[in-house]
Design a protein around this motif. Structure first.
Motif, short mmCIF file in Angstrom:
data_model
loop_
_atom_site.label_atom_id
_atom_site.label_comp_id
_atom_site.label_asym_id
_atom_site.label_seq_id
_atom_site.Cartn_x
_atom_site.Cartn_y
_atom_site.Cartn_z
N ALA A 371 0.81 -1.22 0.00
CA ALA A 371 0.00 0.00 0.00
C ALA A 371 0.84 1.27 0.00
CB ALA A 371 -0.92 0.01 1.22
N GLY A 372 2.17 1.13 -0.08
CA GLY A 372 3.05 2.29 -0.09
C GLY A 372 3.79 2.45 1.22
N PRO A 373 4.34 3.65 1.48
CA PRO A 373 5.10 3.87 2.72
C PRO A 373 4.26 3.62 3.96
CG PRO A 373 5.48 5.64 1.14
CD PRO A 373 4.35 4.82 0.59
N ASP A 374 4.87 3.02 4.96
CA ASP A 374 4.20 2.71 6.23
C ASP A 374 5.05 3.25 7.37
OD1 ASP A 374 3.05 1.66 8.49
OD2 ASP A 374 2.63 -0.29 7.61
N PRO A 375 4.79 4.46 7.82
CA PRO A 375 5.66 5.09 8.82
C PRO A 375 5.67 4.41 10.19
CG PRO A 375 4.40 6.74 7.63
CD PRO A 375 3.81 5.41 7.27
N ALA A 376 4.62 3.65 10.54
CA ALA A 376 4.56 3.07 11.88
C ALA A 376 5.21 1.70 11.98
CB ALA A 376 3.10 2.98 12.33
N ALA A 377 5.25 0.94 10.89
CA ALA A 377 5.62 -0.47 10.96
C ALA A 377 7.03 -0.69 11.49
CB ALA A 377 5.46 -1.11 9.59
N ILE A 507 9.94 11.00 4.46
CA ILE A 507 8.53 10.70 4.24
C ILE A 507 7.68 11.35 5.33
CG2 ILE A 507 6.78 8.88 4.14
CD1 ILE A 507 8.51 8.82 1.70
N THR A 508 8.13 11.28 6.56
CA THR A 508 7.36 11.80 7.68
C THR A 508 7.81 13.17 8.14
OG1 THR A 508 8.87 10.59 9.15
CG2 THR A 508 6.79 9.53 8.58
N ASP A 509 9.05 13.55 7.84
CA ASP A 509 9.64 14.76 8.41
C ASP A 509 10.03 15.80 7.38
OD1 ASP A 509 10.19 14.03 11.50
OD2 ASP A 509 10.42 12.27 10.24
N PHE A 510 9.57 15.60 6.14
CA PHE A 510 9.75 16.60 5.09
C PHE A 510 11.23 16.93 4.95
CE2 PHE A 510 8.74 21.09 3.50
CZ PHE A 510 8.50 20.66 2.22
N LEU A 511 11.60 18.20 5.09
CA LEU A 511 12.99 18.62 4.92
C LEU A 511 13.82 18.45 6.19
CD1 LEU A 511 12.39 22.01 3.06
CD2 LEU A 511 12.78 19.76 2.05
N PHE A 512 13.20 18.00 7.27
CA PHE A 512 13.82 18.17 8.59
C PHE A 512 14.23 16.85 9.23
CE2 PHE A 512 10.43 21.47 8.10
CZ PHE A 512 11.27 22.46 7.66
N SER A 513 14.50 15.84 8.44
CA SER A 513 14.93 14.56 9.02
C SER A 513 16.41 14.60 9.34
CB SER A 513 14.62 13.41 8.05
OG SER A 513 15.30 13.60 6.83
N HIS A 514 16.87 13.56 10.03
CA HIS A 514 18.26 13.44 10.45
C HIS A 514 19.02 12.50 9.53
CE1 HIS A 514 16.34 15.02 14.10
NE2 HIS A 514 17.54 15.38 14.53
N VAL A 515 20.32 12.68 9.47
CA VAL A 515 21.19 11.80 8.69
C VAL A 515 21.26 10.44 9.39
CG1 VAL A 515 23.57 11.41 7.92
CG2 VAL A 515 22.59 13.72 7.83
N TYR A 516 21.14 9.36 8.60
CA TYR A 516 21.36 8.03 9.18
C TYR A 516 22.78 7.59 8.83
CZ TYR A 516 20.60 3.54 11.25
OH TYR A 516 20.69 2.47 12.09
N ARG A 517 23.63 7.49 9.85
CA ARG A 517 25.05 7.19 9.64
C ARG A 517 25.29 5.68 9.55
NH1 ARG A 517 28.04 10.82 14.15
NH2 ARG A 517 28.87 8.72 14.55
#
Length: 543
Positions: A371-377, A507-517
């Protein structure tokens, strides 16, 4: 309207700063509105549109042609046609603002009064103008702008932000290389992201660029206008600026729907006519306006638009509502654990662990299914029972969480959402419930040991981010994560949902997400038992 393009003003060190001046046709002396950014005034011929997120000047022509103001737009040093090297709010750029204001006041068309105007970078420039108190700066109206770049541009919660990567390249470098009129294209060779990663702590580099350090020095009248939809980036700056400025001041926070609509609002003349013009006319033209009748603090509840008015922020009438993390399942959402939020502790409950990066993650910590992106799973969730009545929040909450990790550090990224009531047949089909994010918080656990005693309180912990103290793997730490200020009304039947992860997502945080190192892999454990009662504390405004 008369337009004077490429007016150059020489600074104390010989650098010329380029200005574009818009002023009423004919003689006379007028107050001036001053805006400064690296986005190039050449690009003002483009429409103020969400396509051009850096077009944040407001309605220039309306102020000049219909309201009798001069509008002065500067390219900060190192951008546009201005000399020098771009320094990202550095000391030279700050001092330039002072000198340009005094230059404006000395012109034959000036009445000697200058006010600040603009959104985002332009707003940040206003904080830097005001802490210097140039003699001819009469007022500032900072709209939607931070004043502590470490905490809200580079390292929210001490964790590397993706925003700097996107913003500098798309909003500074590209507009300078390809100006709308094709004149004087300019390359900006500085690698801003690399500059930031050389300073992972809030050291002298960030302190120099932080008007937040000096907000008490502001003596001119301030009308600080924040945007709840930009809580990730700007709204704390607007609130802190209001709280700590020393002169006359008022605060308003809009409930506009999204970060995009915050820009669409700012271009509308009627938005300025109703909100900003009474302020400017009072302090720049000495007119009697409706400004004096405006409440000292007012805001729109983000998801209802209802306006509340108080004498202070946060509203004094709130109470603390406590929700304790507990085991589930709740049967209401598919997540890594489907945990619960309880109104009373459950002493025998235990702990919840998860390993990362989780195999289901695709876009940050967001999974993608049929069904597409699933932010909670792919996150930990803790969900309350359905609310028995509407519940309105206003102010600053926090999450108190006990955690351990297999690593020597632990990133805690928090979201609080309204999870809407869902038909039983949809739940039976495995459809995830609808939700809206209400507020967020972040903390790199190795930064938790040192709080800023100047401003930190029990309700709103503020960390210095001045040093890193590695964690001992397996040891349990008490962490307090401040939540971003918010005003939201949960509907009866909805549930409060807390999400905890070490990651987030565009997907959930628009322009304001954090880098995943790549070096962030391990297992974290959240404790919720008699000895370690993790709890979510929210500010409730009762009817």
């Amino acid at each position: 309207m008369i337009e004077e393009k490429d007016v150059k003003v020489r600074m104390r060190d010989g650098v010329d700063i380029g200005l574009r001046i818009y002023r009423p046709d004919g003689g006379g002396r007028y107050p001036a509105l001053f805006a400064a950014s690296p986005y190039r005034y050449d690009n003002n011929l483009l429409p103020c549109s969400p396509l051009f997120l850096w077009r944040e000047t407001g309605p220039v022509e309306w102020y000049v042609e219909e309201r009798g103001y001069v509008y002065v737009h500067a390219d900060v040093r190192g951008s546009g046609i201005s000399g020098g090297e771009f320094g990202l709010w550095g000391a030279d750029e700050q001092r330039d603002l002072y000198e340009i204001i005094e230059w404006i006041a000395a012109q034959s068309w000036s009445n000697g009064k200058v006010g600040g105007i603009g959104q985002s970078y332009y707003c940040i420039s206003q904080w830097h103008m005001a802490v210097q108190n140039p003699p001819h700066l009469a007022c500032i109206a900072p709209y939607d702008g931070l004043n502590d770049p470490y905490r809200f541009v580079g390292y929210p919660g001490g964790i590397e932000s993706n925003f700097a990567l996107y913003w500098f390249n798309s909003s500074v470098r590209v507009p300078n290389m390809y100006p709308a009129n094709g004149d004087n294209p300019r390359a900006l060779p500085t690698d801003m992201y690399f500059m930031m990663v050389q300073h992972p702590l809030r050291d002298a580099f960030w302190v120099e660029r932080s008007a937040w350090e000096h907000l008490e020095k502001i003596r001119v009248p301030v009308f600080s206008v924040g945007v709840f939809a930009k809580q990730d980036l700007h709204v704390v700056g607007n609130i802190d600026g209001f709280l700590r400025a020393s002169g006359e001041k008022k605060l308003f926070i809009t409930g506009t729907a999204t970060p995009i609509t915050s820009q669409s609002d700012f271009v509308k003349p009627e938005f300025h006519r109703d909100l900003f013009l009474p302020f400017y006319d009072k302090y720049l033209k000495d007119l009697k306006t409706s400004w004096d009748e405006r409440p000292r603090v007012s805001y729109q509840v983000h998801n209802t638009g209802k306006v509340r008015a108080f004498g202070e922020w946060p509203p004094p009438a709130t109470r603390k509502a406590r929700f304790f993390l507990a085991k589930g399942p709740t049967g209401t959402v598919k997540s890594l654990n489907d945990g619960a939020l309880s109104t009373s502790p459950r002493p025998a409950d235990g702990a919840t662990s998860y390993s990362y990066p989780h195999l289901s993650w695709v876009f940050g910590n967001v999974s993608v299914g049929p069904a597409g992106p699933d932010p909670a799973a792919g996150t930990l969730t803790f969900t309350s029972e359905p609310l028995e009545r509407d519940l309105e929040l206003a102010g600053h909450g926090k999450l108190v969480v006990y955690g351990s990790t297999t690593r020597n550090d632990m990133d805690v990224i928090v979201k609080v959402s309204e999870q809407f009531a869902q038909p039983a047949e949809d739940r039976a089909k495995g459809i995830q419930p609808r939700y809206s994010i209400v507020t967020k918080g972040w903390l790199r656990a190795s930064h938790h040991g040192e709080r800023d005693s100047r401003v930190s309180t029990d309700d709103i912990p503020v960390y210095t981010h001045a040093k890193r103290t590695p964690l001992t793997p397996g040891q349990v730490y008490k962490l307090e994560i401040p939540l971003l200020p918010h005003a939201w009304r949960f509907a009866k039947g909805s549930r409060i949902r807390l999400e905890i992860s070490c990651a987030d997502s565009p997907i959930t945080d628009f322009l304001f997400s954090h880098v995943y190192r790549p070096d962030k892999h391990g297992t974290d454990t959240i404790y919720h038992n008699a000895e370690h009662q993790s709890e979510l504390i929210l500010p409730v405004l009762d009817d």
